[in-house]
Design a protein around this motif. Structure first.
Motif, PDB file in Angstrom:
ATOM      1  N   GLN A 129       0.821  -1.205   0.000  1.00  0.00           N
ATOM      2  CA  GLN A 129       0.000   0.000   0.000  1.00  0.00           C
ATOM      3  C   GLN A 129       0.857   1.257   0.000  1.00  0.00           C
ATOM      4  O   GLN A 129       0.531   2.251  -0.662  1.00  0.00           O
ATOM      5  N   ALA A 130       1.978   1.230   0.741  1.00  0.00           N
ATOM      6  CA  ALA A 130       2.866   2.390   0.800  1.00  0.00           C
ATOM      7  C   ALA A 130       3.464   2.683  -0.575  1.00  0.00           C
ATOM      8  O   ALA A 130       3.548   3.837  -1.004  1.00  0.00           O
ATOM      9  N   ILE A 131       3.855   1.641  -1.292  1.00  0.00           N
ATOM     10  CA  ILE A 131       4.454   1.821  -2.618  1.00  0.00           C
ATOM     11  C   ILE A 131       3.397   2.283  -3.617  1.00  0.00           C
ATOM     12  O   ILE A 131       3.641   3.163  -4.452  1.00  0.00           O
ATOM     13  N   LYS A 132       2.204   1.711  -3.549  1.00  0.00           N
ATOM     14  CA  LYS A 132       1.124   2.132  -4.443  1.00  0.00           C
ATOM     15  C   LYS A 132       0.782   3.602  -4.216  1.00  0.00           C
ATOM     16  O   LYS A 132       0.516   4.346  -5.172  1.00  0.00           O
ATOM     17  N   SER A 133       0.808   4.025  -2.953  1.00  0.00           N
ATOM     18  CA  SER A 133       0.525   5.422  -2.634  1.00  0.00           C
ATOM     19  C   SER A 133       1.577   6.341  -3.240  1.00  0.00           C
ATOM     20  O   SER A 133       1.247   7.397  -3.805  1.00  0.00           O
ATOM     21  N   LEU A 137       0.657   9.207  -6.040  1.00  0.00           N
ATOM     22  CA  LEU A 137       0.923  10.620  -5.814  1.00  0.00           C
ATOM     23  C   LEU A 137       1.852  11.194  -6.880  1.00  0.00           C
ATOM     24  O   LEU A 137       1.751  12.373  -7.248  1.00  0.00           O
ATOM     25  N   ALA A 138       2.762  10.369  -7.373  1.00  0.00           N
ATOM     26  CA  ALA A 138       3.719  10.849  -8.369  1.00  0.00           C
ATOM     27  C   ALA A 138       3.086  10.988  -9.750  1.00  0.00           C
ATOM     28  O   ALA A 138       3.411  11.908 -10.500  1.00  0.00           O
ATOM     29  N   MET A 139       2.179  10.097 -10.109  1.00  0.00           N
ATOM     30  CA  MET A 139       1.664  10.043 -11.471  1.00  0.00           C
ATOM     31  C   MET A 139       0.359  10.816 -11.666  1.00  0.00           C
ATOM     32  O   MET A 139       0.065  11.269 -12.777  1.00  0.00           O
ATOM     33  N   ALA A 140      -0.436  10.970 -10.621  1.00  0.00           N
ATOM     34  CA  ALA A 140      -1.725  11.650 -10.768  1.00  0.00           C
ATOM     35  C   ALA A 140      -1.526  13.161 -10.915  1.00  0.00           C
ATOM     36  O   ALA A 140      -0.518  13.717 -10.469  1.00  0.00           O
ATOM     37  N   ARG A 141      -2.489  13.834 -11.540  1.00  0.00           N
ATOM     38  CA  ARG A 141      -2.427  15.289 -11.717  1.00  0.00           C
ATOM     39  C   ARG A 141      -2.647  15.982 -10.375  1.00  0.00           C
ATOM     40  O   ARG A 141      -3.511  15.597  -9.600  1.00  0.00           O
ATOM     41  N   LYS A 142      -1.844  17.016 -10.131  1.00  0.00           N
ATOM     42  CA  LYS A 142      -1.971  17.779  -8.886  1.00  0.00           C
ATOM     43  C   LYS A 142      -2.903  18.964  -9.096  1.00  0.00           C
ATOM     44  O   LYS A 142      -2.951  19.541 -10.191  1.00  0.00           O
ATOM     45  N   PRO A 143      -3.639  19.341  -8.060  1.00  0.00           N
ATOM     46  CA  PRO A 143      -4.466  20.549  -8.173  1.00  0.00           C
ATOM     47  C   PRO A 143      -3.593  21.778  -8.421  1.00  0.00           C
ATOM     48  O   PRO A 143      -2.459  21.847  -7.928  1.00  0.00           O
ATOM     49  N   LYS A 144      -4.084  22.716  -9.190  1.00  0.00           N
ATOM     50  CA  LYS A 144      -3.313  23.906  -9.518  1.00  0.00           C
ATOM     51  C   LYS A 144      -2.945  24.675  -8.253  1.00  0.00           C
ATOM     52  O   LYS A 144      -3.781  24.938  -7.389  1.00  0.00           O
ATOM     53  N   GLY A 145      -1.638  25.013  -8.143  1.00  0.00           N
ATOM     54  CA  GLY A 145      -1.159  25.786  -7.015  1.00  0.00           C
ATOM     55  C   GLY A 145      -0.888  24.958  -5.767  1.00  0.00           C
ATOM     56  O   GLY A 145      -0.528  25.512  -4.722  1.00  0.00           O
ATOM     57  N   ILE A 146      -1.051  23.647  -5.868  1.00  0.00           N
ATOM     58  CA  ILE A 146      -0.848  22.772  -4.708  1.00  0.00           C
ATOM     59  C   ILE A 146       0.383  21.897  -4.947  1.00  0.00           C
ATOM     60  O   ILE A 146       0.533  21.285  -6.007  1.00  0.00           O
ATOM     61  N   GLU A 147       1.271  21.858  -3.958  1.00  0.00           N
ATOM     62  CA  GLU A 147       2.442  20.985  -4.025  1.00  0.00           C
ATOM     63  C   GLU A 147       2.204  19.753  -3.166  1.00  0.00           C
ATOM     64  O   GLU A 147       1.823  19.865  -1.994  1.00  0.00           O
ATOM     65  N   ILE A 148       2.387  18.592  -3.740  1.00  0.00           N
ATOM     66  CA  ILE A 148       2.235  17.335  -3.010  1.00  0.00           C
ATOM     67  C   ILE A 148       3.479  16.493  -3.282  1.00  0.00           C
ATOM     68  O   ILE A 148       3.748  16.126  -4.430  1.00  0.00           O
ATOM     69  N   SER A 149       4.247  16.232  -2.240  1.00  0.00           N
ATOM     70  CA  SER A 149       5.461  15.444  -2.405  1.00  0.00           C
ATOM     71  C   SER A 149       5.140  13.963  -2.251  1.00  0.00           C
ATOM     72  O   SER A 149       4.173  13.589  -1.595  1.00  0.00           O
ATOM     73  N   PHE A 256       8.293   9.198 -13.656  1.00  0.00           N
ATOM     74  CA  PHE A 256       8.332   8.450 -12.402  1.00  0.00           C
ATOM     75  C   PHE A 256       9.579   7.581 -12.352  1.00  0.00           C
ATOM     76  O   PHE A 256       9.825   6.766 -13.231  1.00  0.00           O
ATOM     77  N   LEU A 257      10.385   7.789 -11.323  1.00  0.00           N
ATOM     78  CA  LEU A 257      11.584   7.000 -11.097  1.00  0.00           C
ATOM     79  C   LEU A 257      11.682   6.703  -9.617  1.00  0.00           C
ATOM     80  O   LEU A 257      11.793   7.604  -8.794  1.00  0.00           O
ATOM     81  N   LEU A 258      11.605   5.427  -9.282  1.00  0.00           N
ATOM     82  CA  LEU A 258      11.613   4.997  -7.879  1.00  0.00           C
ATOM     83  C   LEU A 258      12.891   4.219  -7.607  1.00  0.00           C
ATOM     84  O   LEU A 258      13.211   3.255  -8.307  1.00  0.00           O
ATOM     85  N   THR A 259      13.648   4.651  -6.602  1.00  0.00           N
ATOM     86  CA  THR A 259      14.825   3.907  -6.155  1.00  0.00           C
ATOM     87  C   THR A 259      14.445   3.070  -4.943  1.00  0.00           C
ATOM     88  O   THR A 259      13.924   3.600  -3.956  1.00  0.00           O
ATOM     89  N   MET A 260      14.697   1.772  -5.036  1.00  0.00           N
ATOM     90  CA  MET A 260      14.430   0.879  -3.914  1.00  0.00           C
ATOM     91  C   MET A 260      15.754   0.223  -3.507  1.00  0.00           C
ATOM     92  O   MET A 260      16.296  -0.617  -4.221  1.00  0.00           O
ATOM     93  N   GLY A 261      16.295   0.676  -2.383  1.00  0.00           N
ATOM     94  CA  GLY A 261      17.484   0.036  -1.841  1.00  0.00           C
ATOM     95  C   GLY A 261      17.066  -1.120  -0.952  1.00  0.00           C
ATOM     96  O   GLY A 261      15.982  -1.116  -0.381  1.00  0.00           O
ATOM     97  N   ALA A 262      17.915  -2.127  -0.848  1.00  0.00           N
ATOM     98  CA  ALA A 262      17.609  -3.274   0.005  1.00  0.00           C
ATOM     99  C   ALA A 262      18.854  -3.684   0.770  1.00  0.00           C
ATOM    100  O   ALA A 262      19.969  -3.673   0.226  1.00  0.00           O
ATOM    101  N   THR A 263      18.672  -4.031   2.027  1.00  0.00           N
ATOM    102  CA  THR A 263      19.805  -4.441   2.846  1.00  0.00           C
ATOM    103  C   THR A 263      19.337  -5.369   3.967  1.00  0.00           C
ATOM    104  O   THR A 263      18.214  -5.232   4.470  1.00  0.00           O
TER     105      THR A 263
END
Length: 398
Positions: A129-133, A137-149, A256-263
């Protein structure tokens, strides 16, 4: 065990190439010609060190060009006084472009096709769920004037075999993203002294192929703690990674570019590097519900039946990782097929036609199959190791 000399060949090539360019700059044509010929010889040896036919051909082309330039210098040392430096500059530009092509060929070779989906992984629902979120958030359109990280850098940590690699593959497969499966050996490095270029090219190529998932396994090996005696090259690699991860976290980029480190040992990761991962996800040993899901995937979904209830097996596999449960099921199936097909090896002795005309018999997995499996497959994670993960997580969250 064969010794990989490719790094040595490339290092020698770089050294004599510089000597050749310096000599040519001084007008010492014969000295320059000899060094260019030597550089060509090293490049030819370097070409033979790769199994990639395309890359080998590119390197052999480069060796031939160096030999031709050496021949021009030898044949016309007087009249080439003005022309030779111009040729050298042209060759140098071509050389840099060829180097970059070599590096990008290596990076593209890291791309893997994955058909793994979320449903192929038992448990880890919160992680999914965390990864899907993050993706949404990265791919969907943002409302004008709103920043969503959104999270672009995620660190997966936990005991061996808990599904970190599988989770990264499923992320790419489910999101229909390009999957870059990066091993430590791919970056440290087929090109002597070129690791920082590989890192930069990795992110450049991944952006070009976006949406992309970069999976960096054994991440702690790439970033040893500062002050641990690391070399200048290692420090440069860390700095390059920091710059790339910072760019992903702050740059306003629709790709969209996601870095997934694993250790398996997060406490060994450099603190500055660790801070670049906005999301750190503990991938624990599966609980009983997750173990039941993993058993269903490995038994029912593969067409097998068990005389033992899967609920009972889920209880008996407490402390096992997902990989160990997979190995347990494979071992039980192997014992069952040997039991149900006692003459299979005799058919093999009769030749290919005999074995190709035989259909393998299968039976339900029974107690004896799992008894053998439990005797051979044991969990490797100890209570002490698990406590160490929980203690580290408390420290970094404090």
């Amino acid at each position: 065990m064969p010794v990989d000399l490719s790094a040595s060949f490339y290092a020698q090539y770089q050294k004599v190439r510089k000597q050749a360019e310096d000599a040519e700059g001084r007008g010492a044509w014969r000295e320059a010609a000899a060094s260019y010929q030597q550089a060509a010889n090293y490049m030819r040896q370097y070409a033979q060190s790769t199994h990639d036919g395309k890359v080998r051909a590119q390197r052999l082309e480069r060796a031939a060009a160096l030999e031709q330039h050496a021949l021009r210098l030898r044949q016309s040392p007087q009249s080439s006084g003005n022309a030779a430096p111009t040729e050298a500059r042209r060759d140098s530009a071509s050389e840099e472009a060829s180097d970059q092509n070599d590096i990008e060929s290596e990076i593209i070779g890291l791309i893997e096709t994955t058909t793994i989906k979320w449903d192929d992984i038992g448990g880890l629902d919160d992680t999914k769920q965390a990864i899907k979120s993050a993706y949404g958030l990265a791919m969907a359109r943002k409302p004008k004037g709103i920043e969503i990280s959104s999270w672009r850098n995620i660190l997966l940590f936990g005991p061996p075999g808990t599904g970190k690699t599988l989770l990264a593959a499923a992320t790419a497969g489910s999101l229909e993203a390009t999957f870059f499966n990066v091993k430590v050996s791919n970056l440290l490095s087929k090109y002597f002294g070129e690791s920082t270029k590989l890192v930069s090219s990795l992110y450049s190529v991944a952006k070009r192929y976006s949406p992309s998932v970069i999976f960096l396994d054994e991440f702690e090996s790439l970033t040893p703690p500062r002050g641990s005696g690391e070399s200048g090259a290692e420090r440069r690699i860390v700095s390059t990674f920091l710059a790339e991860l910072d760019g992903l976290a702050t740059k306003d980029d629709d790709r969209f570019l996601l870095t997934m480190g694993a250790t398996n040992v997060p406490w060994l990761i450099d603190s500055a590097m660790l801070s670049r991962f906005q999301k750190r996800i503990y991938v624990p040993l599966p609980d009983e519900t997750a173990r039941l899901s993993i058993l269903k995937i490995n038994i029912q979904r593969t067409g097998h039946k068990s005389l033992l209830s899967l609920e009972e097996l889920a209880q008996r596999t407490e402390g096992y990782s997902g990989r160990e449960i997979n190995q347990l099921c494979q071992t039980a199936v192997a014992h069952m097929t040997a039991r149900a097909n006692p003459d299979l090896t005799k058919l093999v002795d009769q030749g290919r036609k005999a074995i190709e005309g035989y259909e393998i018999k299968v039976e339900s997995l029974n107690e004896s199959d799992f008894k053998i499996a439990f005797e051979q497959v044991h969990p490797i994670s100890t209570p002490e190791t698990l406590r160490q993960y929980n203690e580290w997580l408390k420290q970094v969250d404090a």
